[in-house]
Design an enzyme around this catalytic site. Structure first.
Site, PDB file in Angstrom:
ATOM      1  N   ASN A 168      24.430 -14.692  92.572  1.00  0.00           N
ATOM      2  CA  ASN A 168      23.063 -14.329  92.964  1.00  0.00           C
ATOM      3  C   ASN A 168      22.014 -15.350  92.532  1.00  0.00           C
ATOM      4  O   ASN A 168      20.987 -15.516  93.190  1.00  0.00           O
ATOM      5  CB  ASN A 168      22.699 -12.939  92.428  1.00  0.00           C
ATOM      6  CG  ASN A 168      22.815 -12.834  90.922  1.00  0.00           C
ATOM      7  OD1 ASN A 168      23.566 -13.570  90.282  1.00  0.00           O
ATOM      8  ND2 ASN A 168      22.083 -11.909  90.334  1.00  0.00           N
ATOM      9  N   GLU A 266      26.372 -11.390  79.776  1.00  0.00           N
ATOM     10  CA  GLU A 266      25.177 -10.840  80.421  1.00  0.00           C
ATOM     11  C   GLU A 266      25.671 -10.040  81.608  1.00  0.00           C
ATOM     12  O   GLU A 266      26.073 -10.605  82.626  1.00  0.00           O
ATOM     13  CB  GLU A 266      24.222 -11.973  80.839  1.00  0.00           C
ATOM     14  CG  GLU A 266      22.811 -11.476  81.145  1.00  0.00           C
ATOM     15  CD  GLU A 266      22.563 -11.279  82.614  1.00  0.00           C
ATOM     16  OE1 GLU A 266      22.659 -10.106  83.066  1.00  0.00           O
ATOM     17  OE2 GLU A 266      22.278 -12.254  83.308  1.00  0.00           O
ATOM     18  N   CYS A 300      20.567  -8.801  88.265  1.00  0.00           N
ATOM     19  CA  CYS A 300      21.007  -7.943  87.155  1.00  0.00           C
ATOM     20  C   CYS A 300      19.821  -7.228  86.518  1.00  0.00           C
ATOM     21  O   CYS A 300      19.927  -6.069  86.107  1.00  0.00           O
ATOM     22  CB  CYS A 300      21.729  -8.777  86.101  1.00  0.00           C
ATOM     23  SG  CYS A 300      23.275  -9.514  86.668  1.00  0.00           S
ATOM     24  N   GLU A 477      20.661 -15.453  75.955  1.00  0.00           N
ATOM     25  CA  GLU A 477      20.461 -16.749  76.587  1.00  0.00           C
ATOM     26  C   GLU A 477      18.963 -17.016  76.653  1.00  0.00           C
ATOM     27  O   GLU A 477      18.148 -16.129  76.449  1.00  0.00           O
ATOM     28  CB  GLU A 477      21.089 -16.768  77.974  1.00  0.00           C
ATOM     29  CG  GLU A 477      22.594 -16.520  77.922  1.00  0.00           C
ATOM     30  CD  GLU A 477      23.259 -16.659  79.262  1.00  0.00           C
ATOM     31  OE1 GLU A 477      23.529 -17.799  79.662  1.00  0.00           O
ATOM     32  OE2 GLU A 477      23.506 -15.624  79.900  1.00  0.00           O
TER      33      GLU A 477
END
Length: 496
Positions: A168, A266, A300, A477
């Protein structure tokens, strides 16, 4: 949209492709085919047709890439941090030089509007800039043990790192992983999603042109089974950074554990946007709209749940539905407000979620069906959709749909809004819209999520740490926190 980008997008739309895309693996500073000669096609979601092909690697190619990165590690880890910084800074500048081409490639591969893709490219350049600035600032600590000792810590690179990149946000996720890894002195093997391989390959070429030594960053394209699985299980890999579904993330963690390899995960989200009665309604409407419909909801951290106070529910929803119905839909290269979904398979998954919700009696106040590009009759599109007044236990509240589908929950007050915000197993991000700073900060304190946005969804940037809690993963991150995963701490103590 810049004139040059618009012109390139127009040419690519007419041609149905972009000439000169890299189509081989990048290993040890050179382009090479897969060892077994495997190839795959990449599809343009806006037309549902293949637009290019690329090498499909396998375990033997992973072995070559990891061996190359292992061999390069000694030299790169000992390269002066200031020199690593200069290479990353040059890479950032070159990404901007090639920004239009990168954006069009990303648009063709992912399907997202080319204006959004251009923003992703700019974000990738900014990631390299940011970590270039951090490379020579990875300092240890001195530890006071008294006058007879000198004690200090060193931050050392962990070694070869593996980066499993989702479909994505290919260029964004690649950059946010490899930029801090390279800044810390690690080497990297990148496995982009098989649906979206090209910008990771293009980045590898840019890094080499910027002066990155051979082997420091390798890219192996192919399927998760053929490339991703052997990469995360490889004994030469010392850290895995993975972005994707919780189910796959659990498998990645189990595989890495056999080599005691550390991981950053993640994973999915079902993030709430809490809209209270005292909010700036125009700002909240714009925020909610962008939170769920950017990249057709394939994010997400999408604001997939609207938790709205009952006092303003009717007005807010009426205005939101009006704006939603006004969104333009079409091929990403024409830069609409809403692009396609990534694949026919994913479109079917999103459609099945909405059909099941409708069968349960959910009120679909707008959208709710698959569609096509109105100009061509092609592509994998789904109407922007809103499901109203859902109970906390409804699957449309609890499960990640990963499409342009907003689930609405109604709260009587801020206290109930907090309970509803925390009603899922996920904890990636949350948004809050209120004029009351005390209420906002209390909610920010009590909502279980890795990142909170107040009065602007997707606020922040590469500077702010990002990651999830609970089933949304662990580790962070971005920001200076993003460097820690790529470092190991050594303490040195000397009696004097």
């Amino acid at each position: 949209m810049r004139d040059s980008l618009k012109a390139l997008a127009t040419r690519a739309l007419a041609a149905g492709t972009l000439d000169g895309l890299p189509d081989r693996l990048w290993i040890d500073g050179a382009w090479r085919p897969a060892r077994d000669g495997g190839r795959m096609e990449s599809f343009d979601p806006g037309s549902a047709r293949p637009f290019a092909s690329f090498a499909a690697g396998a375990a033997a190619d992973v072995d070559d890439a990891v061996a190359s990165s292992e061999a390069a590690f000694a030299g790169w880890s000992r390269t002066p941090p200031a020199e690593r910084a200069r290479i990353l800074a040059r890479a950032a500048a070159m990404i901007r030089e090639h920004a239009d081409r990168l954006a069009v490639a990303e648009c063709l591969d992912v399907g997202k509007p080319v204006g959004e893709a251009a923003g992703d490219v700019n974000g990738a350049a900014r990631a390299f800039e940011y970590y270039a600035g951090a490379a020579d600032k990875l300092q240890g600590d001195s530890i006071p043990l008294g006058p007879d000792y000198v004690a200090f810590t060193l931050r050392e690179p962990v070694g070869v790192t593996a980066h499993i990149v989702p479909w994505n946000y290919p260029i964004s996720t690649t950059a946010r992983g490899i930029a801090p890894a390279l800044a810390a002195g690690c080497t990297a093997v990148v496995k982009p999603a098989e649906q979206t391989p090209f910008t990771a390959l293009m980045l590898a070429g840019i890094l080499a042109e910027a002066g990155l030594p051979p082997g420091v960053c390798n890219v192996v394209t192919g399927t998760g089974e053929a490339v991703g699985a052997p990469l995360v299980a490889h004994e030469g890999v010392r850290h895995v950074t993975f972005t994707g579904s919780a189910e796959t993330g659990i498998g990645v963690m189990q595989s890495a554990a056999r080599n005691v390899t550390s991981v950053t995960l993640e994973l999915g989200g079902k993030s709430p946007v809490v809209v209270l009665a005292d909010c700036d309604m125009d700002a909240a409407l714009a925020g909610v709209l962008g939170a769920i419909y950017e990249n057709a909801g394939q994010i997400c951290s999408a604001g997939a749940r609207l938790v709205v106070e009952r006092q303003i529910h009717d007005e807010f929803l009426e205005r939101l539905v009006e704006r939603t119905r006004g969104l333009t839909l079409g091929h990403g290269l024409r830069n609409p407000q809403l692009g396609p979904l990534s694949s026919a398979e994913h479109l079917s998954k999103v459609e099945s979620h909405v059909k099941a919700a409708r069968a349960r009696g959910a009120e679909v106040v707008t959208g709710g069906t698959a569609t096509v590009d109105p100009m061509t009759g092609a592509g994998w599109f789904f109407q922007p959709t809103i499901l109203d007044d859902l109970p906390a236990g409804d699957p449309a509240v609890q499960e990640e749909i990963f499409g342009p589908v907003l689930s609405v929950q109604i709260a009587e007050d801020a206290e109930e809004a907090l309970r509803l915000a925390n009603c899922t197993r996920n904890g990636l991000v949350a948004g809050i819209y209120t004029r009351d700073l005390t209420t906002a900060l209390r909610l920010a304190r009590d909502i279980d999520a890795g990142q909170i946005y107040v009065n602007e969804y997707f606020a922040g940037g590469i500077e702010t740490p990002f990651g999830g809690n609970r089933m949304s993963g662990f580790g962070r991150e971005k920001g200076l926190e993003g460097l820690r995963a790529y470092c190991k701490v050594k303490s040195v103590t000397a009696r004097i």
